[in-house]
Write a protein that holds these residues in place. Structure first.
Motif, PDB file in Angstrom:
ATOM      1  N   LEU A 158      -7.163   0.452  -4.742  1.00  0.00           N
ATOM      2  CA  LEU A 158      -5.761   0.188  -4.396  1.00  0.00           C
ATOM      3  C   LEU A 158      -5.282  -1.195  -4.831  1.00  0.00           C
ATOM      4  N   ILE A 159      -6.208  -2.166  -4.839  1.00  0.00           N
ATOM      5  CA  ILE A 159      -5.804  -3.523  -5.221  1.00  0.00           C
ATOM      6  C   ILE A 159      -6.944  -4.236  -5.948  1.00  0.00           C
ATOM      7  N   ARG A 197      -1.577  -3.715   1.046  1.00  0.00           N
ATOM      8  CA  ARG A 197      -2.842  -3.719   0.293  1.00  0.00           C
ATOM      9  C   ARG A 197      -3.455  -5.120   0.325  1.00  0.00           C
ATOM     10  N   GLN A 198      -2.601  -6.131   0.116  1.00  0.00           N
ATOM     11  CA  GLN A 198      -3.098  -7.511   0.124  1.00  0.00           C
ATOM     12  C   GLN A 198      -3.626  -7.893   1.508  1.00  0.00           C
ATOM     13  N   CYS A 217       2.143   0.073   0.661  1.00  0.00           N
ATOM     14  CA  CYS A 217       2.877  -0.896  -0.164  1.00  0.00           C
ATOM     15  C   CYS A 217       1.947  -2.036  -0.599  1.00  0.00           C
ATOM     16  N   GLY A 218       2.409  -2.804  -1.562  1.00  0.00           N
ATOM     17  CA  GLY A 218       1.591  -3.897  -2.103  1.00  0.00           C
ATOM     18  C   GLY A 218       1.236  -4.936  -1.055  1.00  0.00           C
ATOM     19  N   THR A 267      -8.147  -8.694  -6.586  1.00  0.00           N
ATOM     20  CA  THR A 267      -7.374  -9.222  -5.452  1.00  0.00           C
ATOM     21  C   THR A 267      -7.443 -10.733  -5.350  1.00  0.00           C
ATOM     22  N   LEU A 300     -10.031  -0.138  -1.204  1.00  0.00           N
ATOM     23  CA  LEU A 300      -9.259  -1.281  -1.717  1.00  0.00           C
ATOM     24  C   LEU A 300      -9.633  -1.635  -3.154  1.00  0.00           C
ATOM     25  N   ALA A 335      -6.862  -6.232   2.255  1.00  0.00           N
ATOM     26  CA  ALA A 335      -7.949  -6.802   1.442  1.00  0.00           C
ATOM     27  C   ALA A 335      -8.569  -8.042   2.099  1.00  0.00           C
TER      28      ALA A 335
END
Ligand code: THU
Length: 135
Positions: free
Chosen positions: A124-125, A94-95, A90-91, A128, A121, A98
């Motif tokens: 994925l993000i 990911r954060q 999920c988001g 960031t 990452l 990161a």
């Protein structure tokens, strides 16, 4: 497949067995491997107040740090769920990842059928928010 990939996938599958997911019934496991080969595993943990539930990825990284391991030493990260295709983090996770993982550190996404997607990452993000770079 590289032996360390097999090892971390098996650890994430083991971690998944500890999942506490009585509400969604969707169990997830994750694992992080350090440069010395140590593996820390985790799972999702839900709550009757659903929004307080926490994903396997975040629980794994938070456990690792709480136990005194250095997240800078993570060389591989893995997530496994019982999904048709390799699970997608999920988001929020990911954060959080990161904050601690190198953008290029390999992340293995898998499922119980053994499908694998290797990513990182950076993919994925992208772009960031990292305080150190933005404030
Ligand atoms: N979940 C994870 O643990 N990781 C993911 O990558 C996706 C979702 C959890 C959160 C919740 O406990 C359940 O799966 C259903 O969303």
């Amino acid at each position: 497949m590289k032996n360390e990939y097999k090892d971390i996938i098996n650890a994430a599958i083991e971690g998944r067995k500890n999942a506490y997911a009585p509400y969604s019934k969707f169990k997830v496991g994750a694992a992080a491997m350090l440069i010395d080969g140590t593996i820390i595993k985790g799972c999702n943990i839900e709550n009757a107040s659903y929004g307080l539930s926490c994903c396997a990825e975040r629980n794994t990284i938070f456990s690792l740090i709480s136990l005194g391991y250095d997240p800078k030493k993570i060389k591989l990260f893995c997530v496994v769920g019982d999904t048709k295709k390799p699970i997608s983090p999920c988001g929020a996770c990911r954060q959080v990842l990161a904050e601690f993982l190198n953008p290029k550190t390999p992340i293995i996404l898998s499922n119980l059928k053994g499908d694998i997607k290797e990513t990182n990452l950076e993919e994925l993000i992208p772009y960031t928010f990292l305080e150190i770079e933005n404030v």
